[in-house]
Design a protein around this motif. Sequence first.
Motif, mmCIF file in Angstrom:
data_model
loop_
_atom_site.group_PDB
_atom_site.id
_atom_site.type_symbol
_atom_site.label_atom_id
_atom_site.label_comp_id
_atom_site.label_asym_id
_atom_site.label_seq_id
_atom_site.Cartn_x
_atom_site.Cartn_y
_atom_site.Cartn_z
ATOM 1 N N ARG A 54 0.839 -1.214 0.000
ATOM 2 C CA ARG A 54 0.000 0.000 0.000
ATOM 3 C C ARG A 54 0.867 1.254 0.000
ATOM 4 N N GLY A 55 1.602 1.419 -1.075
ATOM 5 C CA GLY A 55 2.455 2.593 -1.213
ATOM 6 C C GLY A 55 1.674 3.895 -1.170
ATOM 7 N N ASP A 56 0.421 3.837 -1.610
ATOM 8 C CA ASP A 56 -0.414 5.047 -1.584
ATOM 9 C C ASP A 56 -0.628 5.539 -0.155
ATOM 10 N N LEU A 57 -0.855 4.621 0.772
ATOM 11 C CA LEU A 57 -1.051 5.022 2.165
ATOM 12 C C LEU A 57 0.235 5.552 2.783
ATOM 13 N N LEU A 58 1.345 4.898 2.489
ATOM 14 C CA LEU A 58 2.626 5.341 3.036
ATOM 15 C C LEU A 58 2.994 6.719 2.484
ATOM 16 N N GLN A 59 2.758 6.928 1.212
ATOM 17 C CA GLN A 59 3.050 8.231 0.610
ATOM 18 C C GLN A 59 2.141 9.316 1.193
ATOM 19 N N ALA A 60 0.878 8.995 1.397
ATOM 20 C CA ALA A 60 -0.051 9.972 1.959
ATOM 21 C C ALA A 60 0.364 10.378 3.375
ATOM 22 N N LEU A 61 0.765 9.419 4.187
ATOM 23 C CA LEU A 61 1.220 9.738 5.542
ATOM 24 C C LEU A 61 2.488 10.582 5.510
ATOM 25 N N ASN A 62 3.391 10.265 4.600
ATOM 26 C CA ASN A 62 4.622 11.039 4.469
ATOM 27 C C ASN A 62 4.311 12.484 4.066
ATOM 28 N N ARG A 63 3.413 12.650 3.130
ATOM 29 C CA ARG A 63 3.050 14.004 2.680
ATOM 30 C C ARG A 63 2.280 14.763 3.750
ATOM 31 N N LEU A 64 1.475 14.045 4.521
ATOM 32 C CA LEU A 64 0.763 14.701 5.619
ATOM 33 C C LEU A 64 1.750 15.230 6.650
ATOM 34 N N SER A 65 2.758 14.442 6.971
ATOM 35 C CA SER A 65 3.795 14.881 7.891
ATOM 36 C C SER A 65 4.505 16.122 7.357
ATOM 37 N N SER A 66 4.804 16.130 6.063
ATOM 38 C CA SER A 66 5.446 17.296 5.454
ATOM 39 C C SER A 66 4.555 18.523 5.525
ATOM 40 N N ALA A 67 3.266 18.341 5.313
ATOM 41 C CA ALA A 67 2.329 19.463 5.374
ATOM 42 C C ALA A 67 2.277 20.053 6.786
ATOM 43 N N VAL A 68 2.295 19.203 7.789
ATOM 44 C CA VAL A 68 2.289 19.692 9.168
ATOM 45 C C VAL A 68 3.592 20.434 9.468
ATOM 46 N N TYR A 69 4.708 19.976 8.918
ATOM 47 C CA TYR A 69 5.981 20.677 9.094
ATOM 48 C C TYR A 69 5.905 22.085 8.500
ATOM 49 N N VAL A 70 5.298 22.201 7.319
ATOM 50 C CA VAL A 70 5.121 23.526 6.706
ATOM 51 C C VAL A 70 4.239 24.391 7.603
ATOM 52 N N LEU A 71 3.198 23.817 8.168
ATOM 53 C CA LEU A 71 2.355 24.574 9.103
ATOM 54 C C LEU A 71 3.160 25.047 10.312
ATOM 55 N N MET A 72 4.051 24.205 10.798
ATOM 56 C CA MET A 72 4.907 24.609 11.920
ATOM 57 C C MET A 72 5.716 25.847 11.549
ATOM 58 N N LEU A 73 6.291 25.831 10.367
ATOM 59 C CA LEU A 73 7.073 26.984 9.916
ATOM 60 C C LEU A 73 6.206 28.227 9.754
ATOM 61 N N LEU A 74 5.019 28.056 9.182
ATOM 62 C CA LEU A 74 4.129 29.196 8.985
ATOM 63 C C LEU A 74 3.676 29.796 10.319
ATOM 64 N N VAL A 75 3.390 28.949 11.289
ATOM 65 C CA VAL A 75 3.016 29.437 12.617
ATOM 66 C C VAL A 75 4.187 30.178 13.245
ATOM 67 N N LEU A 76 5.372 29.616 13.143
ATOM 68 C CA LEU A 76 6.560 30.275 13.688
ATOM 69 C C LEU A 76 6.759 31.645 13.051
ATOM 70 N N LEU A 77 6.628 31.729 11.747
ATOM 71 C CA LEU A 77 6.768 33.006 11.045
ATOM 72 C C LEU A 77 5.699 33.995 11.478
ATOM 73 N N ALA A 78 4.463 33.530 11.580
ATOM 74 C CA ALA A 78 3.357 34.415 11.962
ATOM 75 C C ALA A 78 3.533 34.938 13.378
ATOM 76 N N GLU A 79 3.991 34.084 14.278
ATOM 77 C CA GLU A 79 4.170 34.506 15.665
ATOM 78 C C GLU A 79 5.340 35.460 15.840
ATOM 79 N N HIS A 80 6.240 35.491 14.870
ATOM 80 C CA HIS A 80 7.369 36.420 14.925
ATOM 81 C C HIS A 80 7.166 37.607 13.992
#
Length: 91
Positions: A54-80
């Motif tokens: 089920r490579g589709d599920l593994l890829q989706a989880l990997n991309r979801l993790s990346s999306a949350v990382y981008v959100l972390m950066l955006l929150v950090l930028l917004a708070e500063h």
Amino acid sequence: MSHQPLKYLGHDHIVPAVEHGLQVARLNVLRTAIREAELAGATAYIDRDYRVARGDLLQALNRLSSAVYVLMLLVLLAEHGESGQLRGSAS
């Protein structure tokens, strides 16, 4: 964007730290849970011969993790007080 945040967000990679604040910490906990799910998926869907069922599920989880990382950066930028506006093309 998660692989080249400096190019797209104007901020380099981060290692989550207490100085980043509560919201970044909460997002990091979420990202950690997603990574744990990705590891569990790898255990479940990759056999002894390294065939991926089920490579589709593994890829989706990997991309979801990346999306949350981008959100972390955006929150950090917004708070500063930085805009975190997207730069260039995300493709």
